[in-house]
Design a protein around this motif. Structure first.
Motif, PDB file in Angstrom:
ATOM      1  N   UNK A  36      48.334  60.119 -11.432  1.00  0.00           N
ATOM      2  CA  UNK A  36      48.305  58.750 -10.915  1.00  0.00           C
ATOM      3  C   UNK A  36      49.213  58.638  -9.692  1.00  0.00           C
ATOM      4  N   UNK A  37      50.405  59.193  -9.786  1.00  0.00           N
ATOM      5  CA  UNK A  37      51.351  59.151  -8.668  1.00  0.00           C
ATOM      6  C   UNK A  37      50.798  59.878  -7.445  1.00  0.00           C
ATOM      7  N   UNK A  38      50.145  61.023  -7.687  1.00  0.00           N
ATOM      8  CA  UNK A  38      49.662  61.855  -6.578  1.00  0.00           C
ATOM      9  C   UNK A  38      48.414  61.281  -5.920  1.00  0.00           C
ATOM     10  N   UNK A  39      47.587  60.566  -6.689  1.00  0.00           N
ATOM     11  CA  UNK A  39      46.288  60.121  -6.166  1.00  0.00           C
ATOM     12  C   UNK A  39      46.189  58.614  -5.938  1.00  0.00           C
ATOM     13  N   UNK A  40      47.101  57.844  -6.543  1.00  0.00           N
ATOM     14  CA  UNK A  40      47.071  56.377  -6.471  1.00  0.00           C
ATOM     15  C   UNK A  40      45.867  55.789  -7.190  1.00  0.00           C
ATOM     16  N   UNK A  41      45.223  56.581  -8.057  1.00  0.00           N
ATOM     17  CA  UNK A  41      44.123  56.068  -8.869  1.00  0.00           C
ATOM     18  C   UNK A  41      44.681  55.340 -10.089  1.00  0.00           C
ATOM     19  N   UNK A  42      43.882  54.443 -10.657  1.00  0.00           N
ATOM     20  CA  UNK A  42      44.298  53.725 -11.860  1.00  0.00           C
ATOM     21  C   UNK A  42      44.371  54.702 -13.033  1.00  0.00           C
ATOM     22  N   UNK A  43      45.335  54.553 -13.930  1.00  0.00           N
ATOM     23  CA  UNK A  43      45.450  55.468 -15.073  1.00  0.00           C
ATOM     24  C   UNK A  43      44.160  55.609 -15.876  1.00  0.00           C
TER      25      UNK A  43
END
Length: 207
Positions: A36-43
């Protein structure tokens, strides 16, 4: 060579999944929070993508072993066929070898140039590439796999380096899981990004 199976929607047709897989290939035992931190996608999106990658045999999940109190984390690694194995990947490799042997028995043609173990590696590699949306042409004499034209590289030109790295990692994992003398040597360079020829080699020839 064709698999004779219906086409399915590839797990790596989504660039978000490609990006997740690239990060896991480079650094195993990732958590959902890491991704999540690396991609900024929702969990929840990350979890859905990871489950699809697990279902297709590209990723494996393991529960963290903890010696302290607290809920253990789930760690995700790429199935590389060497240190990390996927039951899905193992079944795919076995099924591909059986289908390849059957086709060679029923279809006329010149005797294969490769030994059975190497042929089974090629069988598994070809089926995996077909599932990923490619139309591979294998040259057993020169040990090449021609994937030209690479529609994925053209459609995702700005992400070509990541796409190629992920696909090469998946190919090496399939060869390793199948077991045999062949290994991935690399991709032949070309000024045309749609050109993609993979070079195989006998692992014993590695320097």
């Amino acid at each position: 060579m064709t698999s004779g199976r219906p086409l399915t929607y590839s797990a790596i047709s989504s660039y978000s999944r490609v990006e997740i897989l690239n990060r896991i290939q480079r650094k195993p035992q990732r958590t959902v929070a890491d991704i999540v931190t690396a991609t900024a996608l929702h969990p929840n999106t990350v979890r859905e993508h990871l489950q699809r990658l697990i279902d297709d045999g590209y990723v494996v999940a393991e529960t963290e072993h903890r010696t302290t109190r607290g809920r253990p984390r789930v760690l995700y690694s790429a199935a590389d066929g060497q240190s990390t194995f996927s039951a899905v990947q193992q079944r795919k490799v076995k099924d591909a070898a059986q289908r390849g042997d059957l086709m060679r028995r029923v279809l006329p043609g010149a005797p294969p140039e490769l030994e059975p173990d190497a042929l089974h590696q090629v069988d598994a590699l070809v089926e995996d590439l077909i599932d990923a949306g490619f139309d591979p042409i294998v040259d057993e004499t020169n040990l090449t796999v021609d994937l030209t034209p690479c529609a994925q590289a053209e459609a995702q030109a700005e992400h070509r380096d990541v796409l190629c790295a992920v696909h090469l990692g998946l190919m090496q994992a399939v060869l390793a899981q199948a077991g045999g003398p062949l290994a991935l040597d690399g991709m032949r360079t070309s000024c045309d990004p749609r050109d993609c020829v993979i070079q195989l080699m006998f692992a014993s020839q590695r320097g």
